[in-house]
Design a protein around this motif. Sequence first.
Motif, PDB file in Angstrom:
ATOM      1  N   SER A 119       0.825  -1.216   0.000  1.00 36.48           N
ATOM      2  CA  SER A 119       0.000   0.000   0.000  1.00 36.48           C
ATOM      3  C   SER A 119       0.857   1.264   0.000  1.00 36.48           C
ATOM      4  O   SER A 119       0.421   2.326  -0.470  1.00 36.48           O
ATOM      5  CB  SER A 119      -0.930   0.001   1.225  1.00 36.48           C
ATOM      6  OG  SER A 119      -0.179   0.103   2.425  1.00 36.48           O
TER       7      SER A 119
ATOM      8  N   GLU B  44       1.287   2.479  -3.482  1.00 36.59           N
ATOM      9  CA  GLU B  44       0.033   2.562  -4.235  1.00 36.59           C
ATOM     10  C   GLU B  44       0.150   3.527  -5.406  1.00 36.59           C
ATOM     11  O   GLU B  44      -0.346   3.254  -6.511  1.00 36.59           O
ATOM     12  CB  GLU B  44      -1.085   3.010  -3.287  1.00 36.59           C
ATOM     13  CG  GLU B  44      -2.458   3.046  -3.940  1.00 36.59           C
ATOM     14  CD  GLU B  44      -3.551   3.441  -2.948  1.00 36.59           C
ATOM     15  OE1 GLU B  44      -4.697   3.628  -3.397  1.00 36.59           O
ATOM     16  OE2 GLU B  44      -3.247   3.546  -1.736  1.00 36.59           O
TER      17      GLU B  44
ATOM     18  N   ILE C 108       2.059   1.869  -8.266  1.00 39.69           N
ATOM     19  CA  ILE C 108       1.262   0.854  -8.968  1.00 39.69           C
ATOM     20  C   ILE C 108       0.202   1.522  -9.843  1.00 39.69           C
ATOM     21  O   ILE C 108      -0.072   1.079 -10.965  1.00 39.69           O
ATOM     22  CB  ILE C 108       0.608  -0.096  -7.942  1.00 39.69           C
ATOM     23  CG1 ILE C 108       1.692  -0.859  -7.173  1.00 39.69           C
ATOM     24  CG2 ILE C 108      -0.331  -1.080  -8.637  1.00 39.69           C
ATOM     25  CD1 ILE C 108       1.168  -1.682  -6.013  1.00 39.69           C
ATOM     26  N   ALA C 109      -0.387   2.621  -9.332  1.00 40.04           N
ATOM     27  CA  ALA C 109      -1.400   3.339 -10.120  1.00 40.04           C
ATOM     28  C   ALA C 109      -0.782   3.951 -11.368  1.00 40.04           C
ATOM     29  O   ALA C 109      -1.419   4.000 -12.443  1.00 40.04           O
ATOM     30  CB  ALA C 109      -2.048   4.431  -9.262  1.00 40.04           C
TER      31      ALA C 109
ATOM     32  N   THR D 169       0.740   0.206 -13.931  1.00 39.92           N
ATOM     33  CA  THR D 169      -0.040  -0.970 -13.514  1.00 39.92           C
ATOM     34  C   THR D 169       0.595  -2.283 -13.959  1.00 39.92           C
ATOM     35  O   THR D 169       0.341  -3.335 -13.367  1.00 39.92           O
ATOM     36  CB  THR D 169      -1.464  -0.890 -14.079  1.00 39.92           C
ATOM     37  OG1 THR D 169      -1.395  -0.749 -15.510  1.00 39.92           O
ATOM     38  CG2 THR D 169      -2.219   0.291 -13.477  1.00 39.92           C
TER      39      THR D 169
END
Length: 446
Positions: free
Chosen positions: A291, A294, A297-298, A301
């Motif tokens: 997390s 995050e 990753i956003a 992807t």
Amino acid sequence: MNKKINFKHNDASLKKSLKSVFAYDLAVLYHNLDKDEKRRLLDLVGLEKLTDIFVELDSENQQDLINILEVPKRKSLLRNLESDDLKEFIEELDKEQQTEMIKLLPAVKAKTISLLLTYDDDYAASIMSTEFITIERHLTIKEATNHVVTTSREQDYIDTIFVVDENKKIVGTISLKSLIMARSGTSLNHVINEDFHFVMENDSIEKAIQTVVDYDENSIPVLNKDDQIIGIVTADDIFDEIIENTEDDYQKMALLQDHDSSFTALRRSKQRLPWLMIAVVLNLVIASFISIFEATIAEVTALVLFQPLILAMAGNIGTQSLAVTILGLHLKEFDEKSIPKKHIAKEVIIGFVNSLLLGIASFAFAFTFLTLLPTQDVQRPVEIGTIVFIAIFSSMFISALMGVFVPLFLNKRGINPSAASGPIMTTINDVVALVIYFGAATIAFL
């Protein structure tokens, strides 16, 4: 099994049926019987088969069997057991029960068991048997043979006879076969094997195991500080010890303690659940680490596509290094007291080479995958491939190093190195791999 033994039969028929069933099979059947069936079984089998059944049972069922027996038969069973089997049973009892059991023994055997209980579990003497035959060196073959025939008991180990001098010090061994085949008037000095292997009472069980394995011995004597034989360790004892150690190691690898096949499903579930809950918590730790990244990753992807690859490869190479190191410790391939520099150097080189080659292969795979398959990050195959390479190489190499150094560190601290192979170590490898992977991606893309 149940078809062979019908407890509805009268005692005569049941006793006849029991004669044809091996003691091991009766031991397997025992814990499934009700109390009346157990009592009938124990009343109808002879002392020798009862002894064999008892030895095959686990500690819990042994105590149950002892409690069912009437005192006279309980005494007979305890007296008929070999000293090492009896010691193994009694040491599982509490102090009060130990005292009660020892009181049922003859004075000599009670003294022997009390002595065996004083030895640390890691000492070779803790698994020795005291049922053996000694003969004096000055005897003739005829006199020695007569001594063996007239003094040996059912429990005695007689495959090897131990020869002592006038001070009871061991001077050699002679096999029963050699004793029987020798001419009756010959002196023992002509057939004694003076080149024999032994362990001292305070030597480790591992040394006894290694001695029996290395020199292919059926038995070795255990000596005190005066070179007097106080017991023997047989190949059967070593075999049992190896099985017990192997089972213990497997249980530690899965973080299972005191597993028993007779446990109910509910009891097994309660036994395993705490460690699985720990694994859940540790995986939540992993999720919390993810997390943190995050935003990365956003932004990219496609990184998620290679996450299973990163985790799997780091765990695999760590498991290999761990297995080789633990095996080396068990087989005494290097000295436990010193740093095994040669072993460490080899494993570091192997870890570096394999991590580098697999990192390169992973870069090629990631590049090809992102180039051929349409994804929103198709314009970044080189960058993502490089991140995959860095993560694979770094996490695998670190995992390989941990697989070498962690068990060596635990062993140095007197902790069983097999404890390093459980879910906790796996989770640590996963955390390290993910931090490197997403950390490198964050530096590169944000």
